[in-house]
Design a protein around this motif. Structure first.
Motif, PDB file in Angstrom:
ATOM      1  N   GLY A   1      15.832  22.113 -53.303  1.00 27.14           N
ATOM      2  CA  GLY A   1      14.535  21.454 -53.504  1.00 27.14           C
ATOM      3  C   GLY A   1      13.469  22.031 -52.583  1.00 27.14           C
ATOM      4  N   LYS A   2      13.846  22.316 -51.329  1.00 26.37           N
ATOM      5  CA  LYS A   2      12.864  22.865 -50.373  1.00 26.37           C
ATOM      6  C   LYS A   2      12.413  24.257 -50.812  1.00 26.37           C
TER       7      LYS A   2
ATOM      8  N   PHE B   1       6.492  20.402 -56.803  1.00 30.00           N
ATOM      9  CA  PHE B   1       6.354  19.568 -55.606  1.00 30.00           C
ATOM     10  C   PHE B   1       7.679  18.844 -55.349  1.00 30.00           C
ATOM     11  N   HIS B   2       8.270  19.128 -54.182  1.00 29.91           N
ATOM     12  CA  HIS B   2       9.579  18.564 -53.843  1.00 29.91           C
ATOM     13  C   HIS B   2       9.416  17.290 -53.032  1.00 29.91           C
ATOM     14  N   LEU B   3      10.096  16.229 -53.473  1.00 28.80           N
ATOM     15  CA  LEU B   3      10.056  14.958 -52.726  1.00 28.80           C
ATOM     16  C   LEU B   3      11.483  14.431 -52.563  1.00 28.80           C
ATOM     17  N   SER B   4      11.923  14.358 -51.317  1.00 27.62           N
ATOM     18  CA  SER B   4      13.263  13.847 -51.019  1.00 27.62           C
ATOM     19  C   SER B   4      13.145  12.446 -50.424  1.00 27.62           C
TER      20      SER B   4
ATOM     21  N   TYR C   1       4.635   5.744 -51.384  1.00 32.29           N
ATOM     22  CA  TYR C   1       4.648   7.050 -50.710  1.00 32.29           C
ATOM     23  C   TYR C   1       4.092   8.130 -51.650  1.00 32.29           C
ATOM     24  N   THR C   2       4.511   8.100 -52.916  1.00 30.27           N
ATOM     25  CA  THR C   2       4.050   9.096 -53.890  1.00 30.27           C
ATOM     26  C   THR C   2       2.557   8.920 -54.168  1.00 30.27           C
TER      27      THR C   2
ATOM     28  N   LEU D   1      12.267  15.396 -57.893  1.00 36.27           N
ATOM     29  CA  LEU D   1      12.782  14.269 -57.113  1.00 36.27           C
ATOM     30  C   LEU D   1      14.206  14.549 -56.667  1.00 36.27           C
ATOM     31  N   ASP D   2      14.422  14.382 -55.379  1.00 37.73           N
ATOM     32  CA  ASP D   2      15.715  14.685 -54.752  1.00 37.73           C
ATOM     33  C   ASP D   2      16.192  13.411 -54.051  1.00 37.73           C
TER      34      ASP D   2
END
Ligand code: AMP
Length: 207
Positions: A24-25, A34-37, A77-78, A96-97
């Motif tokens: 994801g990174k 856009f990566h979001l963990s 957060y998003t 989404l991770d």
């Protein structure tokens, strides 16, 4: 956000230690992704805040934070990331991770996300995953993956609660990707699936 404006999303799916964060990174560095963990989101919380303490009370046991709290935190957060201009739903595919991790979360999130594809990172070598988690725990000083029993608990919760989430989404949206190999090899397999999808949906992000 209304149902007609749900975030165009790809789910990075798979067991703890399978490489979702690493992949994801890397993907998140490519324009148009856009990566979001949610693990990173939780770890960034102030440890002395109410939410930070709640997170630690679950994560240190290898357990999931309750669904409603998690989805509400993710939603806010998003929305903040959109407001700040960090994530642009019009230009970026949201990766989404770590969420959704239960059937309830998947249902709660249907209102907010339009899931275009599920990248299911697959690895049935349990020893390999435990070894990866141990290595990461040492490198990143993570409290949850230093103890064998907590790692085992995380993997068993994944099997019981998270794996069934796959069935929430249509079979033709799922891509099983072999998670064994170097990060570059796994990345290439993922990009074989996602590069055409991103181009078709968003075109050239640099245009
Ligand atoms: P991860 O880095 O994704 O393995 O997440 C670390 C920890 O954060 C998990 O063991 C959970 O305690 C918590 N967490 C992350 N994402 C979620 C989620 N979607 N639902 C509930 N708990 C989560």
């Amino acid at each position: 956000m209304s149902t007609t404006q749900r975030y165009k999303t790809v789910l990075l799916f798979g067991a703890p230690g399978v490489g979702k964060g690493t992949q994801g990174k890397i993907l998140g560095c490519i324009p148009g992704f856009f990566h979001l963990s949610t693990g990173d989101m939780f770890r960034a919380l102030d440890k002395d805040s109410e939410m930070g303490r709640l997170f630690l009370s679950f994560s240190t046991k290898g357990e999931l934070v309750p669904d409603d709290v998690t989805v509400e935190l993710w939603r806010r957060y998003t929305a903040e990331l959109v407001e700040k201009g960090a994530y642009s739903p019009e230009a970026d595919l949201l990766l989404l991770d770590g969420i959704p991790r239960s059937e309830t979360q998947a249902e709660l999130m249907d209102e907010h996300i339009d899931v275009l594809r599920i990248i299911h990172l697959d690895c049935d070598d349990m020893d390999e995953m435990v070894a990866r988690l141990r290595l990461r725990a040492e490198r990143e000083k993570r409290a949850d993956d230093t103890k064998e029993d907590v790692i085992r608990r995380r993997l068993s919760i994944y099997r019981a609660e998270t794996q069934p989430v796959l069935a929430h989404y249509a079979a033709d949206k799922r891509s099983a990707i072999d998670a064994l190999g170097t990060p570059a090899e796994v990345q290439r397999r993922i990009l074989d699936v996602l590069a055409p999808l991103q181009r078709d949906r968003f075109g050239n992000a640099l245009d």
